[in-house]
Write an enzyme that holds these catalytic residues in place. Structure first.
Site, PDB file in Angstrom:
ATOM      1  N   TYR A 182       0.879  -1.178   0.000  1.00 13.03           N
ATOM      2  CA  TYR A 182       0.000   0.000   0.000  1.00 13.03           C
ATOM      3  C   TYR A 182       0.908   1.218   0.000  1.00 13.03           C
ATOM      4  O   TYR A 182       2.100   1.107   0.281  1.00 13.03           O
ATOM      5  CB  TYR A 182      -0.932   0.007   1.222  1.00 13.03           C
ATOM      6  CG  TYR A 182      -0.189   0.154   2.524  1.00 13.03           C
ATOM      7  CD1 TYR A 182       0.391  -0.962   3.125  1.00 13.03           C
ATOM      8  CD2 TYR A 182      -0.024   1.394   3.129  1.00 13.03           C
ATOM      9  CE1 TYR A 182       1.110  -0.833   4.302  1.00 13.03           C
ATOM     10  CE2 TYR A 182       0.702   1.520   4.311  1.00 13.03           C
ATOM     11  CZ  TYR A 182       1.260   0.407   4.892  1.00 13.03           C
ATOM     12  OH  TYR A 182       1.984   0.530   6.034  1.00 13.03           O
TER      13      TYR A 182
ATOM     14  N   SER B 283       0.570   4.936  12.135  1.00  7.84           N
ATOM     15  CA  SER B 283       0.893   3.523  11.948  1.00  7.84           C
ATOM     16  C   SER B 283      -0.275   2.831  11.264  1.00  7.84           C
ATOM     17  O   SER B 283      -1.432   3.210  11.431  1.00  7.84           O
ATOM     18  CB  SER B 283       1.207   2.853  13.279  1.00  7.84           C
ATOM     19  OG  SER B 283       0.055   2.196  13.780  1.00  7.84           O
ATOM     20  N   LYS B 284       0.082   1.832  10.493  1.00  9.64           N
ATOM     21  CA  LYS B 284      -0.933   1.152   9.694  1.00  9.64           C
ATOM     22  C   LYS B 284      -1.993   0.511  10.579  1.00  9.64           C
ATOM     23  O   LYS B 284      -3.165   0.460  10.233  1.00  9.64           O
ATOM     24  CB  LYS B 284      -0.251   0.084   8.833  1.00  9.64           C
ATOM     25  CG  LYS B 284      -1.244  -0.580   7.908  1.00  9.64           C
ATOM     26  CD  LYS B 284      -0.604  -1.571   6.993  1.00  9.64           C
ATOM     27  CE  LYS B 284      -1.602  -1.997   5.953  1.00  9.64           C
ATOM     28  NZ  LYS B 284      -2.079  -3.320   6.030  1.00  9.64           N
ATOM     29  N   ARG B 285      -1.583   0.006  11.728  1.00  3.24           N
ATOM     30  CA  ARG B 285      -2.529  -0.668  12.602  1.00  3.24           C
ATOM     31  C   ARG B 285      -3.538   0.318  13.187  1.00  3.24           C
ATOM     32  O   ARG B 285      -4.705   0.022  13.338  1.00  3.24           O
ATOM     33  CB  ARG B 285      -1.800  -1.375  13.740  1.00  3.24           C
ATOM     34  CG  ARG B 285      -1.584  -2.864  13.499  1.00  3.24           C
ATOM     35  CD  ARG B 285      -0.774  -3.457  14.621  1.00  3.24           C
ATOM     36  NE  ARG B 285       0.463  -2.727  14.842  1.00  3.24           N
ATOM     37  CZ  ARG B 285       0.767  -2.045  15.946  1.00  3.24           C
ATOM     38  NH1 ARG B 285      -0.091  -1.994  16.948  1.00  3.24           N
ATOM     39  NH2 ARG B 285       1.920  -1.422  16.051  1.00  3.24           N
ATOM     40  N   ARG B 286      -3.053   1.505  13.572  1.00  2.00           N
ATOM     41  CA  ARG B 286      -3.877   2.460  14.298  1.00  2.00           C
ATOM     42  C   ARG B 286      -4.619   3.426  13.376  1.00  2.00           C
ATOM     43  O   ARG B 286      -5.731   3.834  13.639  1.00  2.00           O
ATOM     44  CB  ARG B 286      -2.945   3.276  15.197  1.00  2.00           C
ATOM     45  CG  ARG B 286      -3.378   3.408  16.606  1.00  2.00           C
ATOM     46  CD  ARG B 286      -2.386   4.235  17.435  1.00  2.00           C
ATOM     47  NE  ARG B 286      -1.230   4.734  16.740  1.00  2.00           N
ATOM     48  CZ  ARG B 286       0.023   4.505  17.133  1.00  2.00           C
ATOM     49  NH1 ARG B 286       0.258   3.786  18.192  1.00  2.00           N
ATOM     50  NH2 ARG B 286       1.034   5.007  16.450  1.00  2.00           N
TER      51      ARG B 286
END
Ligand code: GLU
Length: 464
Positions: free
Chosen positions: A14, A236-239
């Site tokens: 991505y 961050s990608k997670r958050r």
């Protein structure tokens, strides 16, 4: 010499908005200074070697206006194609005495550090004169002294070599590490300016030593501040929502994204941040970029997008919206889409949405046979005793009124006057009856577009 900038992403599947900003800075500077923009895919990590990921990077760049077909664009180059040069550079450093082999495993390095109470590698093999061998790593011999990184954003940043261990250049399996590959590629591609994320600043003194040890010119450095979320944490990608593709899919316009990204840590002159690309090219300077982390504010991005939607020529807005309204995933069957109705409403919608993605929900009542009624809105709109009878009177008036927004409004107003109810309140039951909701585009224009028969049918259905 013409400046050569580069953007060197490691593919991740991505396109991170932070990467997009870095790419734009490089593209802008290449444009401003008559230089070249090199795209290099840092794909040496095997798992990152996926062709569709590279396609994703190229298409994200194109969406941002950084087109592969542009004469300023060079590449993409692939780091993995330069493996021989990376190893040759390592050999050169070994032969010139700037690097040495070491046979300690990383566990042994850690044990020694623990035993001596110091951090990192202690230079154990510096003077052991080891030859290359299986499992041995090649380490750079960091000289005593200090390195000053001259950074166009951060000024002079000094690093004491006492804090820099003899870092690895080739791993035990013979593959080069990022630090080396990245420098050798910059040499191979004759890069003169490195503009990249701040997280790479600690790499800069090591890389500067490598350029010098290889007898090459050190590029001009610029490390641009990280992007953070509202809790001031690094995106961050997670958050956080970090993928450019996602914003694109949700209807953010490329011009709005470009303009917004450029204002993270930098502002154009004057009282508006909404400026065309040509103004940014004219005014942008790395030295004016802020040092502190920049807040990636999704709400502000949406506000920018709303401004850009309002700046669209009406025809373009209609085309963009129609592409969505005619497309899959709409709650009405394709044949119920009515271009004439939409075009009549479009100017009122264009001034009210922040993304094209918000359009369907705003005009769905034009195409749905029976818009779903929001129960909370209905309860509120029909809560007062006068509501249902007043709506009945409105229905009678609408049977004969001349069918224009102004005339409809006057008729509704007359009912309100007779009952002592303000127009604002009186609109609520009418709006819910016709559109299913208590918010939406201007009501009387909406009724005009929908047509008398359909409006009356819905009002009567609501009263029944
Ligand atoms: N491949 C690195 C990254 O994606 C960039 C290295 C550089 O710009 O020097 O973080």
């Amino acid at each position: 010499m013409q400046p050569r900038y580069r953007f060197a992403p490691s593919p991740t599947g991505y396109f991170h908005v932070g990467g997009a900003r870095t790419a734009l800075y490089n593209w802008l500077l290449a444009t401003k200074h008559g230089g070249t923009f090199v795209l290099r895919i840092e794909d040496t990590d095997e798992s990152r070697n996926q062709p569709e990921w590279t396609d994703g990077i190229v298409s994200a760049l194109e969406w941002l206006g950084i087109a592969k077909s542009d004469p300023r664009f060079e590449g993409p180059y692939f780091q993995s194609d330069y493996a021989a040069q990376h190893v040759a550079a390592a050999q050169f450093l070994y032969q010139s005495g700037r690097a040495y082999w070491c046979d300690l495993t990383s566990e042994q390095v850690q044990e020694r550090a623990k035993a001596s109470g110091t951090a990192g590698y202690d230079g154990y093999s510096r003077d052991r004169g080891l030859e290359p061998g299986p499992g041995r790593v090649l380490r750079f011999r960091v000289p005593e002294g200090r390195t000053v990184v001259r950074d166009e954003v951060r000024g002079e940043v000094e690093f004491d070599h006492a804090t820099i261990e003899d870092f690895v250049l080739l791993r035990g399996n013979g593959t080069p590490v990022f630090l080396l590959a990245n420098v050798v590629d910059d040499v191979e591609m004759a890069i003169t300016h490195v503009v990249r994320a701040e997280e790479h600043l600690p790499n800069a003194p090591k890389q500067q030593m490598l350029f010098e040890a290889l007898g090459r010119d050190v590029p001009s450095w610029a490390h641009v501040p990280v992007l953070v979320n509202e809790q001031r944490k690094k995106l961050s990608k997670r958050r956080d929502k970090v993928a450019l593709e996602q914003y694109r899919a949700e209807g953010i316009l490329p011009d709005a994204m470009v303009n917004y990204l450029m204002t993270l840590g930098w502002a154009p002159q004057g009282d508006t941040e909404i400026v065309p690309w040509s103004t940014m090219v004219e005014q942008f300077e790395l030295s004016a970029v802020n040092h502190s982390p920049a807040f990636f504010d999704v709400k502000k991005l949406l506000a920018f997008n709303g401004e850009y939607i309002r700046m669209m020529p009406p025809d373009r807005f209609v085309d963009a919206a129609e592409a969505v309204l005619r497309g899959p995933g709409m709650p009405w069957p394709a044949e119920r889409f009515d271009a004439g109705r939409f075009r009549a409403m479009a100017p009122l919608v264009q001034t009210r949405v922040q993304t094209i993605g918000e359009v369907p929900a705003m005009v769905d009542f034009l195409f749905l046979a029976d818009p779903a009624v929001d129960e909370a809105d209905r309860a509120k709109a029909f809560g007062a005793e006068w509501a249902a009878p007043a709506l009945g009177e409105i229905a009678s008036a609408l049977e004969t009124v001349a069918w224009s927004a102004d005339a409809i409004k006057a008729a509704v107003e007359a009912v309100g006057e007779a009952r002592g109810v303000k127009l604002g309140k009186l609109q609520a039951p009418l709006r819910v009856a016709v559109t299913g909701r208590s918010v939406g585009p201007p009501l009387f224009e909406s009724l005009e577009v929908l047509g008398r028969d359909e409006v009356l049918r819905r009002v009567r259905a609501a009263l029944a």
